[in-house]
Enzyme design. Structure first.
Site, PDB file in Angstrom:
ATOM      1  N   THR A 126     -16.615  32.540 -52.642  1.00 55.86           N
ATOM      2  CA  THR A 126     -15.228  32.097 -52.497  1.00 55.86           C
ATOM      3  C   THR A 126     -14.377  32.507 -53.692  1.00 55.86           C
ATOM      4  OG1 THR A 126     -13.866  30.091 -52.497  1.00 55.86           O
ATOM      5  CG2 THR A 126     -16.053  29.865 -53.424  1.00 55.86           C
ATOM      6  N   GLU A 128     -12.546  30.588 -55.139  1.00 62.42           N
ATOM      7  CA  GLU A 128     -12.437  29.426 -56.030  1.00 62.42           C
ATOM      8  C   GLU A 128     -13.309  29.551 -57.269  1.00 62.42           C
ATOM      9  OE1 GLU A 128     -12.157  25.579 -54.414  1.00 62.42           O
ATOM     10  OE2 GLU A 128     -11.074  26.258 -52.644  1.00 62.42           O
ATOM     11  N   TYR A 150     -17.260  21.637 -56.155  1.00 69.06           N
ATOM     12  CA  TYR A 150     -17.544  22.646 -55.118  1.00 69.06           C
ATOM     13  C   TYR A 150     -17.537  24.044 -55.723  1.00 69.06           C
ATOM     14  CZ  TYR A 150     -16.366  26.120 -51.557  1.00 69.06           C
ATOM     15  OH  TYR A 150     -16.326  27.263 -50.793  1.00 69.06           O
ATOM     16  N   LYS A 154     -20.642  26.750 -56.112  1.00 71.81           N
ATOM     17  CA  LYS A 154     -20.629  28.093 -55.504  1.00 71.81           C
ATOM     18  C   LYS A 154     -20.824  29.159 -56.587  1.00 71.81           C
ATOM     19  CE  LYS A 154     -19.907  29.268 -51.795  1.00 71.81           C
ATOM     20  NZ  LYS A 154     -20.802  29.512 -50.634  1.00 71.81           N
TER      21      LYS A 154
HETATM   22  P1  NAD Z   1     -18.454  24.763 -42.895  1.00 71.09           P
HETATM   23  O1  NAD Z   1     -18.504  23.529 -43.722  1.00 71.09           O
HETATM   24  O2  NAD Z   1     -17.608  24.793 -41.664  1.00 71.09           O
HETATM   25  O3  NAD Z   1     -19.946  25.161 -42.435  1.00 71.09           O
HETATM   26  C1  NAD Z   1     -21.046  25.055 -43.279  1.00 71.09           C
HETATM   27  C2  NAD Z   1     -22.300  25.140 -42.409  1.00 71.09           C
HETATM   28  O4  NAD Z   1     -23.446  25.109 -43.280  1.00 71.09           O
HETATM   29  C3  NAD Z   1     -22.468  23.974 -41.448  1.00 71.09           C
HETATM   30  O5  NAD Z   1     -22.847  24.436 -40.178  1.00 71.09           O
HETATM   31  C4  NAD Z   1     -23.567  23.123 -42.068  1.00 71.09           C
HETATM   32  O6  NAD Z   1     -24.329  22.394 -41.121  1.00 71.09           O
HETATM   33  C5  NAD Z   1     -24.398  24.199 -42.748  1.00 71.09           C
HETATM   34  N1  NAD Z   1     -25.210  23.675 -43.867  1.00 71.09           N
HETATM   35  C6  NAD Z   1     -24.802  22.861 -44.873  1.00 71.09           C
HETATM   36  N2  NAD Z   1     -25.841  22.606 -45.701  1.00 71.09           N
HETATM   37  C7  NAD Z   1     -26.908  23.299 -45.221  1.00 71.09           C
HETATM   38  C8  NAD Z   1     -28.251  23.452 -45.648  1.00 71.09           C
HETATM   39  N3  NAD Z   1     -28.706  22.825 -46.749  1.00 71.09           N
HETATM   40  N4  NAD Z   1     -29.072  24.244 -44.920  1.00 71.09           N
HETATM   41  C9  NAD Z   1     -28.634  24.875 -43.800  1.00 71.09           C
HETATM   42  N5  NAD Z   1     -27.370  24.743 -43.333  1.00 71.09           N
HETATM   43  C10 NAD Z   1     -26.519  23.969 -44.042  1.00 71.09           C
HETATM   44  O7  NAD Z   1     -18.055  25.924 -43.892  1.00 71.09           O
HETATM   45  P2  NAD Z   1     -17.159  27.228 -43.681  1.00 71.09           P
HETATM   46  O8  NAD Z   1     -15.750  26.897 -43.948  1.00 71.09           O
HETATM   47  O9  NAD Z   1     -17.546  27.887 -42.424  1.00 71.09           O
HETATM   48  O10 NAD Z   1     -17.675  28.104 -44.922  1.00 71.09           O
HETATM   49  C11 NAD Z   1     -18.817  28.927 -44.782  1.00 71.09           C
HETATM   50  C12 NAD Z   1     -19.091  29.611 -46.091  1.00 71.09           C
HETATM   51  O11 NAD Z   1     -17.947  30.371 -46.484  1.00 71.09           O
HETATM   52  C13 NAD Z   1     -19.367  28.656 -47.246  1.00 71.09           C
HETATM   53  O12 NAD Z   1     -20.388  29.211 -48.044  1.00 71.09           O
HETATM   54  C14 NAD Z   1     -18.051  28.604 -48.007  1.00 71.09           C
HETATM   55  O13 NAD Z   1     -18.278  28.344 -49.373  1.00 71.09           O
HETATM   56  C15 NAD Z   1     -17.532  30.003 -47.788  1.00 71.09           C
HETATM   57  N6  NAD Z   1     -16.081  30.177 -47.799  1.00 71.09           N
HETATM   58  C16 NAD Z   1     -15.273  29.391 -47.019  1.00 71.09           C
HETATM   59  C17 NAD Z   1     -13.897  29.635 -46.996  1.00 71.09           C
HETATM   60  C18 NAD Z   1     -12.968  28.793 -46.161  1.00 71.09           C
HETATM   61  O14 NAD Z   1     -11.753  28.869 -46.347  1.00 71.09           O
HETATM   62  N7  NAD Z   1     -13.440  27.996 -45.221  1.00 71.09           N
HETATM   63  C19 NAD Z   1     -13.361  30.650 -47.775  1.00 71.09           C
HETATM   64  C20 NAD Z   1     -14.222  31.417 -48.581  1.00 71.09           C
HETATM   65  C21 NAD Z   1     -15.574  31.185 -48.562  1.00 71.09           C
HETATM   66  O1  DAU Z   2     -10.113  29.529 -51.267  1.00 71.88           O
HETATM   67  C1  DAU Z   2     -11.285  29.481 -50.490  1.00 71.88           C
HETATM   68  C2  DAU Z   2     -11.628  28.033 -50.252  1.00 71.88           C
HETATM   69  O2  DAU Z   2     -10.641  27.539 -49.369  1.00 71.88           O
HETATM   70  C3  DAU Z   2     -13.023  27.834 -49.665  1.00 71.88           C
HETATM   71  O3  DAU Z   2     -13.971  28.241 -50.611  1.00 71.88           O
HETATM   72  C4  DAU Z   2     -13.256  26.366 -49.302  1.00 71.88           C
HETATM   73  O4  DAU Z   2     -14.491  26.223 -48.640  1.00 71.88           O
HETATM   74  C5  DAU Z   2     -12.142  25.915 -48.389  1.00 71.88           C
HETATM   75  O5  DAU Z   2     -12.277  24.535 -48.133  1.00 71.88           O
HETATM   76  C6  DAU Z   2     -10.774  26.191 -49.021  1.00 71.88           C
HETATM   77  O6  DAU Z   2     -10.557  25.353 -50.179  1.00 71.88           O
HETATM   78  P1  DAU Z   2      -9.128  24.663 -50.464  1.00 71.88           P
HETATM   79  O7  DAU Z   2      -9.325  23.502 -51.318  1.00 71.88           O
HETATM   80  O8  DAU Z   2      -8.114  25.667 -50.872  1.00 71.88           O
HETATM   81  O9  DAU Z   2      -8.786  24.254 -48.926  1.00 71.88           O
HETATM   82  P2  DAU Z   2      -8.206  22.925 -48.292  1.00 71.88           P
HETATM   83  O10 DAU Z   2      -7.966  23.196 -46.856  1.00 71.88           O
HETATM   84  O11 DAU Z   2      -8.978  21.716 -48.661  1.00 71.88           O
HETATM   85  O12 DAU Z   2      -6.793  22.826 -49.018  1.00 71.88           O
HETATM   86  C7  DAU Z   2      -5.832  23.881 -48.942  1.00 71.88           C
HETATM   87  C8  DAU Z   2      -4.624  23.455 -49.773  1.00 71.88           C
HETATM   88  O13 DAU Z   2      -3.990  22.340 -49.110  1.00 71.88           O
HETATM   89  C9  DAU Z   2      -4.960  22.970 -51.160  1.00 71.88           C
HETATM   90  O14 DAU Z   2      -3.930  23.337 -52.060  1.00 71.88           O
HETATM   91  C10 DAU Z   2      -5.006  21.451 -51.011  1.00 71.88           C
HETATM   92  C11 DAU Z   2      -3.957  21.194 -49.948  1.00 71.88           C
HETATM   93  N1  DAU Z   2      -4.235  20.010 -49.101  1.00 71.88           N
HETATM   94  C12 DAU Z   2      -5.439  19.944 -48.475  1.00 71.88           C
HETATM   95  C13 DAU Z   2      -5.775  18.850 -47.706  1.00 71.88           C
HETATM   96  C14 DAU Z   2      -7.104  18.745 -47.012  1.00 71.88           C
HETATM   97  C15 DAU Z   2      -3.286  19.017 -48.949  1.00 71.88           C
HETATM   98  O15 DAU Z   2      -2.162  19.103 -49.491  1.00 71.88           O
HETATM   99  N2  DAU Z   2      -3.602  17.930 -48.181  1.00 71.88           N
HETATM  100  C16 DAU Z   2      -4.809  17.804 -47.559  1.00 71.88           C
HETATM  101  O16 DAU Z   2      -5.033  16.767 -46.890  1.00 71.88           O
END
Ligand code: NAD
Ligand code: DAU
Length: 343
Positions: A126, A128, A150, A154
């Site tokens: 990520t 982050e 978090y 990561k």
């Molecule tokens: P998510 O929370 O929707 O999904 C995570 C999945 O991992 C779930 O299905 C959960 O059951 C599984 N999991 C958790 N712990 C586990 C374990 N110990 N063993 C096996 N499975 C396990 O997450 P997401 O938003 O789809 O993110 C997926 C990946 O991408 C993560 O590694 C996250 O750090 C990364 N990422 C997310 C974003 C974002 O904006 N969502 C952006 C950049 C990177």
């Molecule tokens: O940048 C990549 C990351 O993006 C991933 O690695 C993470 O898994 C993913 O959760 C996301 O992290 P953020 O913290 O940026 O996402 P989130 O959706 O939690 O928040 C996005 C922005 O919105 C952040 O500035 C916080 C704000 N926010 C979020 C929530 C949930 C609010 O203002 N109110 C809220 O209730």
């Protein structure tokens, strides 16, 4: 790449990636290995569940025996690791599971991958891990300064990937994706939470002044970037996957409300997230050189995403009950009682 293990494949991006890979490659076998935490959901994979090229195995990436079994019995040659605890706010409430999965789990997965002769290992990381940047863009060689539990977990997992490449010669690549949005995203993250609350005319708890900046990336583009790095990335290298769509949170939410035809009076300014990163922005030159192209504009992707949640209440209404209500109260109860409304 013949036999692909997708860990965390029942989550948001992982399930979209499985659909993407099965759609793109005919000669591929995909095994999803997922613990099914609160965020894992087999509904996300319902449309591929009958595909003979797909199999689901429930398991924990931190469980060495289970990982060894799934690698050996499916002759896995390629691993893409999505498995993680992924929500910043939950990491602030309780970091334990983050260390266990995002650090220890990644280590176990790497170690067993090495022992089982895995040919390619992609770690989904990520933006982050860099921390916050007031201006300019993060490049892959910049220092890691993660600010939340978090982000720190990561970063720890990612550094272990680096060590396994340098020390043992494991063929690894890392992607650092920016804020991803689209169908099947658990409604704790900004967009799915606010879209589903707005559909129900519930308040939208915006942290602080709402002027934080995120770089938005549609999930299909995140998946195509991961596939590209898997195919063409240099062993041991890191690739930024930045969407190039920097937006203030409040502007994204106003745009979303306009699409839904809901009033801005739903927005509540609530107490900020501790240690809240102000701005993320990535330089994505390195992956663009590999030929990465976006499928749609931010505006098109946002419309498509909003429409998906409107048309798929069956998916999110089930989630927004039970354990979710307890989390919502812990995270937002006090905040919303002390909130101020948008003018
Ligand atoms: P998510 O929370 O929707 O999904 C995570 C999945 O991992 C779930 O299905 C959960 O059951 C599984 N999991 C958790 N712990 C586990 C374990 N110990 N063993 C096996 N499975 C396990 O997450 P997401 O938003 O789809 O993110 C997926 C990946 O991408 C993560 O590694 C996250 O750090 C990364 N990422 C997310 C974003 C974002 O904006 N969502 C952006 C950049 C990177
Ligand atoms: O940048 C990549 C990351 O993006 C991933 O690695 C993470 O898994 C993913 O959760 C996301 O992290 P953020 O913290 O940026 O996402 P989130 O959706 O939690 O928040 C996005 C922005 O919105 C952040 O500035 C916080 C704000 N926010 C979020 C929530 C949930 C609010 O203002 N109110 C809220 O209730």
């Amino acid at each position: 790449m013949k036999n692909l293990l997708v860990t965390g494949g029942a989550g948001f991006i992982g399930s979209n990636f499985v659909r993407y890979m099965l759609g793109k490659y005919s000669d591929i076998y995909v095994v999803v290995f997922d613990k099914l935490t609160y965020a894992g959901n087999l509904d996300n994979l319902e449309d591929v569940s009958q595909d003979p090229r797909y199999k689901f195995v429930r398991g924990d990436i931190a469980n060495r025996d289970a990982v060894a079994r799934v690698l050996a019995s499916n002759e896995i040659d390629t691993v893409v690791n999505f498995a993680a605890e992924s929500h910043v706010d939950r990491s602030i409430l309780n970091p334990d599971a983050f260390i266990q999965t995002d650090v220890v789990g990644v280590y176990v997965l790497l170690d067993e991958s090495r022992k089982h002769g895995v040919e390619r290992f992609l770690q989904v990381s990520t933006d982050e891990v860099y921390g916050s940047i007031p201006e300019g863009y993060f490049k892959e060689g910049d220092p890691l300064e993660p600010n939340s539990p978090y982000a720190a977990s990561k970063a720890g997992g990612e550094l272990m990937v680096r060590a396994y490449h340098v020390t043992y010669g494991l063929n690894t690549v890392v992607t650092r994706g920016s804020n991803t949005f689209g169908p099947y995203q658990y409604p704790e993250k900004l967009l799915p939470l606010f879209i589903t609350n707005a559909i129900d005319d519930e308040p939208l708890p915006l942290y602080g002044d709402g002027m934080q900046v995120r770089d938005w990336l549609y999930v299909d583009d995140h998946c195509s970037g991961i596939d590209l790095v898997l195919q063409k990335g240099e062993p041991g290298e890191v690739y930024n996957l930045g969407g190039g769509n920097e937006r203030h949170n409040i502007d994204v939410i106003r745009q979303m409300l306009a699409i839904l035809g809901k009033p801005e009076s739903l927005i509540r300014h609530v107490e900020d997230r501790p240690g809240h990163d102000r701005r993320y922005a990535l330089d994505n030159t390195r992956i663009r050189r590999l030929g990465w192209r976006f499928g749609q504009s931010f505006e098109e992707a946002l419309e498509r995403t909003v429409r998906w949640y409107v048309e798929n209440e069956w998916w999110w209404r089930k989630i927004k009950s039970g354990e979710y209500r307890r989390y919502y109260e812990a995270q937002y109860g006090r905040r919303l009682r002390g909130a101020s409304q948008q003018d």
